[in-house]
Scaffold this motif. Structure first.
Motif, mmCIF file in Angstrom:
data_model
loop_
_atom_site.group_PDB
_atom_site.id
_atom_site.type_symbol
_atom_site.label_atom_id
_atom_site.label_comp_id
_atom_site.label_asym_id
_atom_site.label_seq_id
_atom_site.Cartn_x
_atom_site.Cartn_y
_atom_site.Cartn_z
ATOM 1 N N ALA A 334 5.536 3.523 4.649
ATOM 2 C CA ALA A 334 4.563 2.478 4.943
ATOM 3 C C ALA A 334 3.863 2.079 3.660
ATOM 4 C CB ALA A 334 3.545 2.952 5.985
ATOM 5 N N THR A 335 3.626 0.789 3.487
ATOM 6 C CA THR A 335 2.883 0.333 2.331
ATOM 7 C C THR A 335 1.445 0.815 2.431
ATOM 8 O OG1 THR A 335 2.392 -1.741 3.459
ATOM 9 C CG2 THR A 335 4.327 -1.692 2.043
ATOM 10 N N PRO A 336 0.754 0.975 1.306
ATOM 11 C CA PRO A 336 -0.631 1.471 1.355
ATOM 12 C C PRO A 336 -1.499 0.624 2.274
ATOM 13 C CG PRO A 336 0.169 1.466 -0.903
ATOM 14 C CD PRO A 336 1.220 0.780 -0.077
ATOM 15 N N GLY A 337 -2.293 1.307 3.106
ATOM 16 C CA GLY A 337 -3.185 0.619 4.026
ATOM 17 C C GLY A 337 -2.533 0.124 5.285
ATOM 18 N N THR A 338 -1.275 0.482 5.513
ATOM 19 C CA THR A 338 -0.559 0.023 6.706
ATOM 20 C C THR A 338 -0.509 1.150 7.729
ATOM 21 O OG1 THR A 338 0.829 -1.420 5.359
ATOM 22 C CG2 THR A 338 1.567 -0.965 7.593
ATOM 23 N N THR A 385 18.057 12.496 11.238
ATOM 24 C CA THR A 385 18.596 12.150 9.943
ATOM 25 C C THR A 385 19.569 10.994 10.093
ATOM 26 O OG1 THR A 385 18.369 14.446 9.255
ATOM 27 C CG2 THR A 385 19.816 13.052 7.944
ATOM 28 N N GLY A 386 19.428 9.993 9.241
ATOM 29 C CA GLY A 386 20.272 8.815 9.333
ATOM 30 C C GLY A 386 19.526 7.631 9.895
ATOM 31 N N ALA A 387 18.328 7.846 10.442
ATOM 32 C CA ALA A 387 17.485 6.760 10.937
ATOM 33 C C ALA A 387 16.288 6.604 10.009
ATOM 34 C CB ALA A 387 17.005 7.029 12.364
ATOM 35 N N ALA A 388 15.828 5.363 9.860
ATOM 36 C CA ALA A 388 14.702 5.078 8.975
ATOM 37 C C ALA A 388 13.755 4.110 9.667
ATOM 38 C CB ALA A 388 15.181 4.509 7.648
ATOM 39 N N LEU A 389 12.487 4.233 9.341
ATOM 40 C CA LEU A 389 11.451 3.387 9.924
ATOM 41 C C LEU A 389 10.497 2.992 8.797
ATOM 42 C CD1 LEU A 389 10.667 2.396 12.807
ATOM 43 C CD2 LEU A 389 9.057 4.298 12.889
ATOM 44 N N ASP A 390 10.389 1.679 8.550
ATOM 45 C CA ASP A 390 9.550 1.176 7.465
ATOM 46 C C ASP A 390 8.492 0.231 8.032
ATOM 47 O OD1 ASP A 390 11.227 2.451 5.507
ATOM 48 O OD2 ASP A 390 12.656 0.831 5.806
ATOM 49 N N PHE A 391 7.261 0.350 7.505
ATOM 50 C CA PHE A 391 6.150 -0.480 7.939
ATOM 51 C C PHE A 391 5.606 -1.270 6.744
ATOM 52 C CE2 PHE A 391 6.274 3.108 10.815
ATOM 53 C CZ PHE A 391 6.037 2.554 12.055
ATOM 54 N N ALA A 392 5.260 -2.522 6.973
ATOM 55 C CA ALA A 392 4.616 -3.336 5.947
ATOM 56 C C ALA A 392 3.567 -4.211 6.612
ATOM 57 C CB ALA A 392 5.629 -4.198 5.200
ATOM 58 N N ARG A 393 2.388 -4.232 6.043
ATOM 59 C CA ARG A 393 1.303 -5.038 6.598
ATOM 60 C C ARG A 393 1.515 -6.502 6.230
ATOM 61 N NH1 ARG A 393 -5.051 -3.341 6.212
ATOM 62 N NH2 ARG A 393 -5.945 -5.212 7.161
#
Length: 659
Positions: A334-338, A385-393
């Motif tokens: 996650a990006t900072p603050g997200t 393993t093999g799955a990814a989760l990304d967050f961006a505000r």
């Protein structure tokens, strides 16, 4: 019929068929709350499994009650160990686990159901309360095929029925089925599998269409009255028992300690309408293909859903479930603050499809863009393993700030999902402003061809950027690329003029310090131009400010760009000062003051300082004393000297130098 359809829709169509091995996500123990969550989510499926495995004697009505009792009693009373369960490895890809706790509960249900038919063909007693008095409940009757299948299952032993259900309803492989049967206490699992294989079943029973029919659904029931005469005879006894219950309830309800430690809060894993809606793929928001044309503001909320997997409900459910509760093996960033928590309600679907050997789902909840990715070849593991989760505000994004989202990164390249209003994409090199921008193909789903991403190096000979129509974007290692601008902080423009291109060519390599900081825009502003002593030409003073999506955390840099040496027309400028936070060079305080020691061609040293147009005087103290009226200062100095700068604005207020 409508009630039955609603029940089937509420039941997960593809529960965790690989869960027997997914308990590793919990380590060696599983909490009661985790088991309860799995039981509530998959309750109809578990009751169907128990109903099919229980012995058929004593009628369908009693078997229904026994199946519900078996499932409801499988909830452990305390944290339970999972060591020695002998559970098989999970499936992956489209059959990956939805809820790891399902494996634990399913194994307990299987053990209890098998115990009901192992000896003397007795059935577990249903729970004494709650009961539906005066009614007989039993599943709806099916056709000839369902009747034939029920007779075939009745002829099997308990382990044989369990093997049949695990293989054909739960879709476990033969080795997985054997290991689950062994964990459930079956002495001869191979014989049970062979017995299930030899069962004389009607056509269609091997593809689950019959096993999932209403004939074997103990949650979709018909009701008929019991013996009315006997009910009347026992009426008085029931009234007396009811009176006793009321008396006991009154005694138990006397004032005690009041609120518990959680007050009026619901218990863990309690049902919540908004939270459940956020997990339902059918409630995802999908904008029309032309919504952006008539919207008051063009942002992510107007993006249509694109990709070849937007109708894959199993994939979307996995993505939503992992978003709500990522397993220990899921790579989360996650990006900072997200915030990285679950959605508060149904999110918006932006993309679902296969990109570069990965299945990618992009979602938007008004505050964040969320990217879920799993291996397209089904090579994921039960621990996530093999799955990814990304967050961006991305709150407040509009037009140029909502132009593209990173959909894939592979081997130094990146692909973007572009906004529906983007008609063209061109690859530019910031370090080479005179080079012709190269066209980048955009597919029918809005995904670009791979483009190189910036790789900060000591020499920094290239810095890729992507021009989406008019806006210029660059990848800073996050989901949403940063937009580059040039000009006054209160009214920056695009990087289109030769002056703006040259300024960014000598500034691009400094962008490395802003990677991974949640940057929204980066603006370069030439706040002063100063003649150099000794007729060495003039120098440009630039202030570069990176604004973040969250507001705080901005990064500001002042640099001086002296005449470039021969053969290096776009050599990087010299950084004079850096600062984190603050309002300098930003829209709230569009002013700047900075200084630097500079060595002339004749080897003499000078203290150079410059301020923006609001600065009326500059003073230097310390190792290099000096003062100048106006916004430019040049004072002779020595190598290693240190000076303190202060400035005055036209209104008499003091201004401190950057840094």
């Amino acid at each position: 019929m409508k009630q039955q359809q609603k029940q089937q829709q509420a039941t997960p169509r593809r529960p965790d068929r690989s869960a027997p091995g997914s308990l590793e996500e919990f380590g060696d123990v599983i909490d009661v709350e985790q088991a309860e969550a799995a039981l509530v989510e998959h309750y109809p499926r578990l009751v169907r499994l128990a109903y099919l495995v229980l012995p058929p004697g004593r009628g369908r009505g009693r078997r229904v009650l026994a199946a519900h009792g078996v499932v409801q009693r499988t909830l452990p009373r305390q944290r339970s160990s999972t060591r020695g369960a002998g559970l098989p490895a999970p499936r992956t890809g489209a059959d990956a686990a939805i809820d790891p706790g399902y494996a634990f509960v399913r194994l307990r249900v299987l053990r209890a159901a098998l115990a009901g038919g192992r000896t003397r063909r007795w059935l577990p007693l249903p729970p004494p309360l709650p009961q539906v008095w005066g009614l007989r409940l039993f599943p709806r009757s099916g056709g000839a095929d369902e009747l034939a299948l029920d007779q075939a299952l009745s002829a099997l032993s308990g382990p044989g029925r369990a093997a049949f259900v695990l293989r054909d309803l739960e879709r476990l492989s033969a080795p997985e089925t054997r290991r689950v049967l062994e964990a459930a206490g079956v002495a001869r699992p191979r014989e049970a599998l062979d017995e299930a294989e030899r069962a004389a079943t009607p056509a269609g029973s091997r593809d689950r269409s019959l096993l999932e029919s209403a004939e074997f659904d103990p949650c979709a029931l018909q009701a008929r009255p019991t013996d009315l005469i006997r009910r009347r005879q026992h009426g008085r006894a029931v009234l007396a028992a009811g009176a006793a219950v009321l008396v006991c309830g009154a005694l138990l309800g006397l004032p005690g300690e009041g609120w518990g430690p959680d007050g009026a809060a619901a218990p863990p894993y309690a049902r919540n309408a908004a939270a459940e809606a956020a997990l339902d793929p059918g409630k995802l928001t999908v904008s029309s293909a032309t919504a952006w044309k008539s919207a008051a503001r063009q942002d992510f909320a107007t993006w249509p859903a694109r990709g070849d997997r937007i109708h894959d409900r199993a994939l979307l459910r996995r993505a939503l479930a992992v978003w709500a509760r990522p397993g220990a093996g899921v790579q989360v960033s996650a990006t900072p603050g997200t915030p990285a928590g679950p959605a508060s309600g149904p999110a918006q679907l932006l993309f679902a499809g296969v990109v570069d050997h990965a299945v990618v789902v992009l979602l938007h909840d008004g505050l964040r863009v969320v990217r879920y990715a799993e291996a397209a070849d089904g090579e994921g593991r039960s621990d996530g393993t093999g799955a990814a989760l990304d967050f961006a505000r991305t709150d407040g994004a509009a037009a140029a700030s909502a132009t593209a989202v990173v959909v894939s990164r592979t081997q130094g390249n990146v692909r973007y999902l572009t906004a529906p209003w983007v008609k063209s994409a061109r690859l530019a090199d910031l370090v080479k402003p005179e080079a012709v921008e190269q066209p980048v193909a955009v597919g029918a789903s809005g995904v670009t061809d791979p483009v190189p991403t910036a790789r900060p190096t000591a020499k920094c000979t290239t810095w890729p950027a992507l021009r989406m129509g008019g806006p210029l974007l660059t990848d800073l290692g996050e989901l949403v690329p940063a937009r580059l601008t040039y000009g006054s902080p209160r009214k920056p423009g695009g990087v289109t003029s030769p002056k703006a291109r040259t300024a960014w060519a000598r500034t691009a390599c400094q962008l490395a310090v802003a990677r991974g900081q949640g940057v929204r825009t980066v603006n370069a502003w030439e706040f002063a131009r100063q003649p150099l002593p000794g007729g060495a030409g003039s120098a440009a003073w630039l202030c570069t400010r990176a604004e973040t999506w969250r507001g705080p955390g901005s990064r500001t840099m002042a640099q001086i760009q002296t005449p470039a040496p021969s053969g290096q027309p776009y050599a990087p400028g010299a950084v004079a000062a850096r600062a984190e936070g603050g309002t300098a060079c930003g829209p709230r305080a569009p002013r700047a003051l900075a200084g630097v020691l500079w060595k002339a061609v004749d080897k003499r040293w000078w203290l150079l300082a410059a301020g923006s147009s609001q600065v009326s005087s500059i003073r230097a103290t310390g190792g290099v004393p000096g003062q100048a009226t106006g916004r430019l200062l040049a004072v002779p100095a020595k190598a290693g000297d240190h000076a303190e700068l202060t400035g005055r604005l036209a209104n008499g207020h003091r201004i401190e130098p950057l840094g």
